[in-house]
Design a protein around this motif. Sequence first.
Motif, short mmCIF file in Angstrom:
data_model
loop_
_atom_site.label_atom_id
_atom_site.label_comp_id
_atom_site.label_asym_id
_atom_site.label_seq_id
_atom_site.Cartn_x
_atom_site.Cartn_y
_atom_site.Cartn_z
N THR A 1 -8.78 3.10 0.20
CA THR A 1 -8.57 1.66 0.40
C THR A 1 -9.40 0.84 -0.57
N ASN A 2 -9.95 1.52 -1.59
CA ASN A 2 -10.81 0.86 -2.57
C ASN A 2 -11.98 0.15 -1.88
N ALA B 1 -12.30 -1.52 0.79
CA ALA B 1 -12.07 -2.86 1.35
C ALA B 1 -12.76 -2.94 2.71
N ILE C 1 -5.56 -4.38 2.74
CA ILE C 1 -5.61 -4.84 1.35
C ILE C 1 -4.31 -5.53 1.01
N THR D 1 0.97 -5.89 2.24
CA THR D 1 -0.38 -5.35 2.42
C THR D 1 -0.25 -3.84 2.55
N GLU E 1 -2.28 -0.97 4.83
CA GLU E 1 -3.36 -0.62 5.76
C GLU E 1 -2.95 0.63 6.52
#
Lengths: 262, 358
Positions: free
Chosen positions: B155-156, B158, B163, B254, B256
Amino acid sequence: MQNAIPPLLQLRGISLRFGGVAALANISFDVQEHEVRAIIGPNGAGKSSMLNVINGIYCPQEGEIVFNGEKRTRMSTRMAAAAGFARTFQNIALFQGMTVLENVVAGRNLKFKASLLEQAVWFGRARREEAAQREKAEEVIEFMELERYRKKVVSQLPYGLQKRVELARALAAEPRILLLDEPMAGMNAEEKREMCRFILNSNRRDGTTIILIEHDMSVVMDISDRIVVLDYGRKIADGQPKCVRDNDEVIRAYLGRSERVG
Amino acid sequence: MFYRLSGQFRTSYYEDNRLIGEKLERTVFIATMLVASIAIPLVASPYLLSAVLIPFLIFSLAALGLNILTGFAGQVSFGSAAFMAIGAFASFNLLLRVPAIPSLLAFLLGGMCASAIGVLFGLPSLRIRGFYLAASTLATQFFIVWCLSKVGWFTNYAASGVITVQHVAPLGFALDNHVSKYLFVLVVVTTLTVVASNLMRSNIGRSWMSIRDMDVAAEVIGINPLYAKLTAFAVSAFYCGIAGALYSYAYVSTVEPDGFSLDLSFKILFMIIIGGLGSILGSFIGAAFIVLLPIWLNVFFSAMEHFSGLKAPSGITSNVELIIFGGIIIVFLVVEPHGLARLWQRAKEKLQIWPLSH
């Protein structure tokens, strides 16, 4: 005598056990090319087990199979299919959700060479192959007189026709040896006659070697060249129909112990 | 009356193998495609596009993916949402970390990631089947969603785990307005549907169906169950992966992990049960049904409120929706396991001989 020609298939000393139960005990026999070889015996004699050993569904604990001069101790069902074995089952084992045509073409699946990608885009080899194999499949459909039903889903067909479709699927593979497990079970006299015709036609026309299990003695005596008789996993007789018919042990196995005054 | 097959002759096997064999069906298909690609973008409201048509197409694709595995190859799976998640997250990470990667390529590679993991989690199918296989795909579903939410790299890092996706323009469709989103989804879904139909009329499709119907017999005629089952997992996961990427980039905007929960997997499974197992058309009918049902219910409830003057307790529509879903699933499993597609098939057979009955 005629033993100058080596047999196409030889079974030597085959033993198969399930736990402590011996299904087959030290059985040997051979099958000549182009012959119709029957396996008979009372219920539970090990006939179906024998077929399952021949085409690799069961792996025998002892013994060896020599096919076409090559010796193998174990062979997977797929290797058997590639080597030219095809079979039908006692209880119909068709692909019920597919059409007659799809079943028959599926019988030729080993002849298809196109990659997954070619099939996905329906291009080149995939498209050509589909038409070419269809043509071959149609020959079998015509031979088995199934033209009217080719686009019918198998589960909607009556029992006798399903038996025929199963034979068609096996023949579609152009087998060298065809294993038939009670191809005429549950059929009426007319259907049996038709089935006999298809089996013999295939044997005479294409030279298919046939190993057949059947309970109807008049059929067996009429169409087979040689007969193996099994009883409780043992071989009790082997030979031409008339020899087998007069064999004392065979009569005993079928009719119970008889006291002959001699 | 005008739906007749007589007079249509097929003079070669090429002709008989066509994708859509019947003249009328071909005409209907072309007309539908024209309406979908020209008329709808011109006249449809943003609401219709973003809340109905886009999710319908994306869910159809996911349902088609699951149908390939469950309906055609006979391997039950509860993991379709997990494969959608892999497709979405793989595309997201590729676009984030590989500079200048074309977005279409990122989506394709995302699908292939899902495909690779699909093969891995398909391995148990070689030893177990039915109920037990279903349980193992359930594990797949939980493991992948857990993995995506616990490992921050995906998720980098986040903070919320939610995101917003990058702005991309695959094939020149800038995915920032509803019309181009819709058109891009339409192109992808149409292409993959044609591909799926091709597979089903080829040797691989027959291999899948034969494994489904009778695996011992399939092996006896020379079909390799390992190859057939794993390709089914691979192709199915690819479809789900692409659907997941589209879900994130063209629908919710998004990514997620929790968006791809077991609920979504079940929703897709319901689509193919209602629409029709083992039917390509059924995937679309089922998706349409499940996307439209909540909308109809909402309209119905607000109309009821309007006329009766009573206020329904909040949340009642979503609960009623669940009850109705459950009821319909049971009815279909009992009465028509082949779903709405089979009903349509029967109607077609009746129409072809109408007004006669045989």
